[in-house]
Motif scaffolding. Structure first.
Motif, PDB file in Angstrom:
ATOM      1  N   ASP A 169      -6.338  -8.214  14.087  1.00  0.00           N
ATOM      2  CA  ASP A 169      -5.150  -8.640  14.813  1.00  0.00           C
ATOM      3  C   ASP A 169      -5.440  -9.934  15.560  1.00  0.00           C
ATOM      4  N   ASP A 170      -4.506 -10.382  16.380  1.00  0.00           N
ATOM      5  CA  ASP A 170      -4.653 -11.675  17.059  1.00  0.00           C
ATOM      6  C   ASP A 170      -5.815 -11.703  18.044  1.00  0.00           C
ATOM      7  N   ASP A 171      -6.295 -10.515  18.455  1.00  0.00           N
ATOM      8  CA  ASP A 171      -7.440 -10.437  19.369  1.00  0.00           C
ATOM      9  C   ASP A 171      -8.755 -10.238  18.632  1.00  0.00           C
ATOM     10  N   GLY A 172      -8.697 -10.193  17.313  1.00  0.00           N
ATOM     11  CA  GLY A 172      -9.916  -9.997  16.536  1.00  0.00           C
ATOM     12  C   GLY A 172     -10.302  -8.545  16.345  1.00  0.00           C
ATOM     13  N   THR A 173      -9.431  -7.619  16.739  1.00  0.00           N
ATOM     14  CA  THR A 173      -9.708  -6.191  16.565  1.00  0.00           C
ATOM     15  C   THR A 173      -9.533  -5.803  15.099  1.00  0.00           C
ATOM     16  N   PRO A 174     -10.520  -5.114  14.507  1.00  0.00           N
ATOM     17  CA  PRO A 174     -10.417  -4.779  13.079  1.00  0.00           C
ATOM     18  C   PRO A 174      -9.491  -3.589  12.826  1.00  0.00           C
ATOM     19  N   TYR A 175      -8.686  -3.703  11.769  1.00  0.00           N
ATOM     20  CA  TYR A 175      -7.752  -2.644  11.380  1.00  0.00           C
ATOM     21  C   TYR A 175      -7.814  -2.455   9.868  1.00  0.00           C
ATOM     22  N   TRP A 176      -7.483  -1.235   9.449  1.00  0.00           N
ATOM     23  CA  TRP A 176      -7.203  -0.962   8.046  1.00  0.00           C
ATOM     24  C   TRP A 176      -5.692  -0.933   7.867  1.00  0.00           C
ATOM     25  N   ILE A 177      -5.196  -1.735   6.949  1.00  0.00           N
ATOM     26  CA  ILE A 177      -3.769  -1.776   6.641  1.00  0.00           C
ATOM     27  C   ILE A 177      -3.558  -0.876   5.423  1.00  0.00           C
ATOM     28  N   CYS A 178      -2.782   0.193   5.603  1.00  0.00           N
ATOM     29  CA  CYS A 178      -2.696   1.256   4.600  1.00  0.00           C
ATOM     30  C   CYS A 178      -1.250   1.460   4.155  1.00  0.00           C
ATOM     31  N   PRO A 179      -0.790   0.750   3.130  1.00  0.00           N
ATOM     32  CA  PRO A 179       0.586   0.901   2.650  1.00  0.00           C
ATOM     33  C   PRO A 179       0.754   2.229   1.899  1.00  0.00           C
ATOM     34  N   ALA A 180       1.868   2.899   2.143  1.00  0.00           N
ATOM     35  CA  ALA A 180       2.196   4.141   1.429  1.00  0.00           C
ATOM     36  C   ALA A 180       3.228   3.831   0.355  1.00  0.00           C
ATOM     37  N   LYS A 181       2.938   4.218  -0.867  1.00  0.00           N
ATOM     38  CA  LYS A 181       3.802   3.899  -2.005  1.00  0.00           C
ATOM     39  C   LYS A 181       5.144   4.626  -1.917  1.00  0.00           C
ATOM     40  N   LYS A 182       6.127   3.974  -2.492  1.00  0.00           N
ATOM     41  CA  LYS A 182       7.458   4.564  -2.639  1.00  0.00           C
ATOM     42  C   LYS A 182       7.850   4.431  -4.110  1.00  0.00           C
ATOM     43  N   TYR A 183       8.191   5.555  -4.747  1.00  0.00           N
ATOM     44  CA  TYR A 183       8.593   5.530  -6.151  1.00  0.00           C
ATOM     45  C   TYR A 183      10.116   5.513  -6.219  1.00  0.00           C
ATOM     46  N   ASN A 184      10.645   4.469  -6.845  1.00  0.00           N
ATOM     47  CA  ASN A 184      12.087   4.248  -6.861  1.00  0.00           C
ATOM     48  C   ASN A 184      12.774   4.653  -8.164  1.00  0.00           C
ATOM     49  N   VAL A 185      11.986   4.927  -9.202  1.00  0.00           N
ATOM     50  CA  VAL A 185      12.559   5.265 -10.512  1.00  0.00           C
ATOM     51  C   VAL A 185      11.926   6.567 -10.997  1.00  0.00           C
ATOM     52  N   GLY A 186      12.721   7.639 -11.061  1.00  0.00           N
ATOM     53  CA  GLY A 186      12.204   8.904 -11.541  1.00  0.00           C
ATOM     54  C   GLY A 186      11.071   9.428 -10.691  1.00  0.00           C
ATOM     55  N   LEU A 187      10.158  10.168 -11.329  1.00  0.00           N
ATOM     56  CA  LEU A 187       9.028  10.747 -10.601  1.00  0.00           C
ATOM     57  C   LEU A 187       7.931   9.732 -10.317  1.00  0.00           C
ATOM     58  N   PHE A 188       7.625   8.878 -11.290  1.00  0.00           N
ATOM     59  CA  PHE A 188       6.433   8.035 -11.165  1.00  0.00           C
ATOM     60  C   PHE A 188       6.692   6.548 -11.394  1.00  0.00           C
ATOM     61  N   GLY A 189       7.923   6.081 -11.341  1.00  0.00           N
ATOM     62  CA  GLY A 189       8.195   4.695 -11.706  1.00  0.00           C
ATOM     63  C   GLY A 189       8.734   3.849 -10.574  1.00  0.00           C
ATOM     64  N   GLY A 190       8.648   2.539 -10.752  1.00  0.00           N
ATOM     65  CA  GLY A 190       9.232   1.593  -9.796  1.00  0.00           C
ATOM     66  C   GLY A 190       8.552   1.614  -8.447  1.00  0.00           C
ATOM     67  N   VAL A 191       7.247   1.365  -8.427  1.00  0.00           N
ATOM     68  CA  VAL A 191       6.473   1.475  -7.190  1.00  0.00           C
ATOM     69  C   VAL A 191       6.717   0.289  -6.272  1.00  0.00           C
ATOM     70  N   THR A 192       7.088   0.578  -5.034  1.00  0.00           N
ATOM     71  CA  THR A 192       7.107  -0.413  -3.955  1.00  0.00           C
ATOM     72  C   THR A 192       6.386   0.227  -2.754  1.00  0.00           C
ATOM     73  N   VAL A 193       6.676  -0.243  -1.558  1.00  0.00           N
ATOM     74  CA  VAL A 193       6.058   0.316  -0.350  1.00  0.00           C
ATOM     75  C   VAL A 193       7.148   0.842   0.567  1.00  0.00           C
ATOM     76  N   GLY A 194       6.961   2.048   1.091  1.00  0.00           N
ATOM     77  CA  GLY A 194       7.943   2.643   1.981  1.00  0.00           C
ATOM     78  C   GLY A 194       7.524   2.644   3.431  1.00  0.00           C
ATOM     79  N   ARG A 195       6.252   2.960   3.680  1.00  0.00           N
ATOM     80  CA  ARG A 195       5.737   3.003   5.042  1.00  0.00           C
ATOM     81  C   ARG A 195       4.343   2.374   5.066  1.00  0.00           C
ATOM     82  N   VAL A 196       3.894   2.028   6.269  1.00  0.00           N
ATOM     83  CA  VAL A 196       2.579   1.420   6.441  1.00  0.00           C
ATOM     84  C   VAL A 196       1.889   2.079   7.625  1.00  0.00           C
TER      85      VAL A 196
END
Length: 549
Positions: A258-285
């Motif tokens: 971050d702006d103070d130099g503190t280390p973070y892990w950025i962990c995006p959670a996938k969102k499937y938009n087409v059927g069960l397993f298709g159209g992957v984007t990101v829904g939450r982080v």
């Protein structure tokens, strides 16, 4: 007999739970029907249950040909007809689950849902000159990931107290840090034994590399990183995330500060938009503090401004390829390929509006070596901008630049897109066999036959502008040259782009005058108190000057 059956059921259940727990602890599937890993977990558990059931409900015979089930061909005999029936039911359930997974994959595919895939990304056509301003050359990243790794490993090798216990993770995430492009990568434990001996203090820091100056440093932390990819058991970052968010389908996680130099892990959670397993984007982080392990969960639209890497470059590239190739359906993308365009083979990063944008060219689906335009895709917001500019495809530009210095066997990095004199321009670093940057190249995207080379960025720019001015592409305004004289009040030597310069102030002006020693070696004769006459041109920070006799 009843007691034996009860003990058998209990023993089999316990064994199955152990197998399922061990698999879950290692594989860490999300408990979510949209996760392919979850379905694989169910199938593994069912297969394990069938094997355990066979162990407890069958016996091996001396010869095949007896028994109640077809397994008898292997010399296996079920103890009762009911046991064989239960096994058949278990096998049927396993087949049904596998079939649902296969059918779900098919129904989620581009073949059936081409229009849904094509609409996953909104693309806005924009003006290059309006969006891409001429940037200061102290903000241009001149290193690619491979060069950053080389420099990072060399810096790590100088840390005598660390190098025997830790290594540098090969992540090297490119981010904007205090308006400068940098790459950051955490240290990691050298081995399991070294984790055991150092885990109480944690990982002492991370590598930070300035992409514009090639300066690298090991940033030491007051408290060590205790959650990382090289930690084990509950402190492994993937396991730490899974137990806190069992239903989240995490994409590749990335290391940022971050702006103070503190280390973070950025962990995006996938969102499937087409059927069960298709159209992957990101829904939450999920943002995880790498030192304390504390986590914050955000909707993708509410991620803090300092975060740069929400959408991976590969995900954005895939989304644009869906957009560009599926306009007229799946069959057209394979057969006629009418109006089909795709991204070129490779990408780079551009800092714009305090965000990191993925840059790549757009070319027609065919064998030509030219681009019809290019796109910028925001890695935090998924905003995508298209610029219609035809010209050289990036690999062709790289080959052209390498041909200019073929006697040195330099290799070109994937180009950056810059605005130089109002012209869209490819900028590349040229590296030697050791992966170190030795010189730079520029060429106009639309008129790419000529290449400008320079040992420094400023020299490369000057050569490029001169070359393009001579060809009439860029109209170079000639700066007015002025003269001034006075007594030197301060003179300081410094190094700019590998060349010695003298910064001079005189009593008759408040300006700072910059004299290049290579071009004006006589400047070394002057000292504070000497009278000097300078010829100069005005610039924003320092005036380029030379002494006049």
């Amino acid at each position: 007999m009843k007691n034996w059956k009860a003990k058998t059921i209990i023993a089999g259940t316990i064994l199955l739970l152990i197998v399922a727990s061990v698999y879950y602890y290692i594989a860490l599937p999300a408990i979510n029907i949209h996760s392919p890993g979850f379905w694989k977990f169910i199938i593994v558990v069912l297969v394990a249950a069938m094997i355990i059931y066979l162990l407890f409900q069958t016996r091996f015979t001396q010869s095949a040909g007896s028994g109640y089930f077809s397994a008898d061909r292997f010399g296996i005999e079920f103890k009762t007809p009911q046991s064989a029936k239960i096994f058949k039911i278990m096998a049927a359930v396993c087949i049904v689950v596998a079939a649902v997974f296969a059918i779900g994959s098919l129904l989620s595919s581009k073949i059936i849902n081409a229009s849904k895939y094509q609409k996953l990304l909104d693309v806005e056509t924009r003006s290059f000159k309006d969006d891409i301003k001429e940037v200061s050359y102290d903000q241009i990243p001149i290193l690619d990931k491979d060069s950053a790794e080389t420099i990072g490993n060399r810096v790590m090798g100088t840390m005598v107290d660390l190098v025997s216990q830790f290594e540098v993770n090969d992540m090297y995430t490119q981010i904007n840090y205090k308006n400068k492009p940098v790459r950051v990568s955490p240290l990691q434990y050298g081995s399991l034994i070294k984790w055991l001996t150092n885990k109480s203090d944690g990982i002492p820091g991370y590598i930070r590399i300035d992409m514009t100056t090639q300066q690298a440093e090991v940033v030491r932390l007051e408290k060590g990183i205790r959650y990382s990819t090289s930690d084990h058991f509950g402190r492994n970052i993937y396991r730490h995330l899974r137990f806190a968010y069992p239903t989240y389908m995490f994409d590749d996680i990335r290391f940022e500060i971050d702006d103070d130099g503190t280390p973070y892990w950025i962990c995006p959670a996938k969102k499937y938009n087409v059927g069960l397993f298709g159209g992957v984007t990101v829904g939450r982080v999920v943002l995880c503090n790498a030192v304390t392990g504390q986590m914050q969960d955000y909707d993708v639209s509410e991620v803090p401004q300092w975060v740069d890497k929400v959408y991976s470059a590969d995900m954005l590239i895939n989304l644009y390829d869906y957009y560009g190739t599926l306009k007229h359906g799946f069959l057209n993308s394979v057969l006629r390929q009418k109006d089909c365009v795709k991204t070129t083979d490779g990408y780079n990063y551009i800092a714009l509006d305090d965000d990191v944008w993925v840059y790549t060219g757009i070319t027609s689906v065919g064998q030509d070596k030219s681009n019809v335009g290019f796109v910028l895709m925001n890695q935090r917001t998924m905003e995508t901008r298209y610029y219609e500019i035809s010209g050289a495809e990036e690999n062709s530009a790289m080959s052209s630049a390498e041909g200019k210095v073929q006697h040195l066997n330099y290799t070109a990095t994937f180009p950056l897109l810059l605005n130089v004199g109002g012209e869209p321009t490819y900028f590349m670093a040229l590296k030697d066999s050791a992966g170190l940057v030795k010189s730079y190249a520029m060429l106009n995207i639309e008129k790419y036959q000529n290449v400008a080379i320079g040992e420094t960025v400023s020299e490369c720019e000057a050569n490029y502008i001169k070359m393009m001015s001579q060809s009439g592409v860029i109209t170079q305004e000639k700066q007015e040259e002025k003269n001034i004289s006075g007594t030197i009040t301060k003179i300081i030597q410094t190094v700019v782009d590998g060349n010695s310069h003298f910064y001079i102030t005189i009593d008759s002006s408040d300006a700072i005058f910059d004299v290049n020693v290579i071009e004006n070696p006589e400047i070394i004769k002057y000292n504070v108190g000497d009278v000097i006459k300078l010829s100069y041109t005005e610039n924003d920070k320092t005036n380029d000057a030379k002494p006049v006799k």
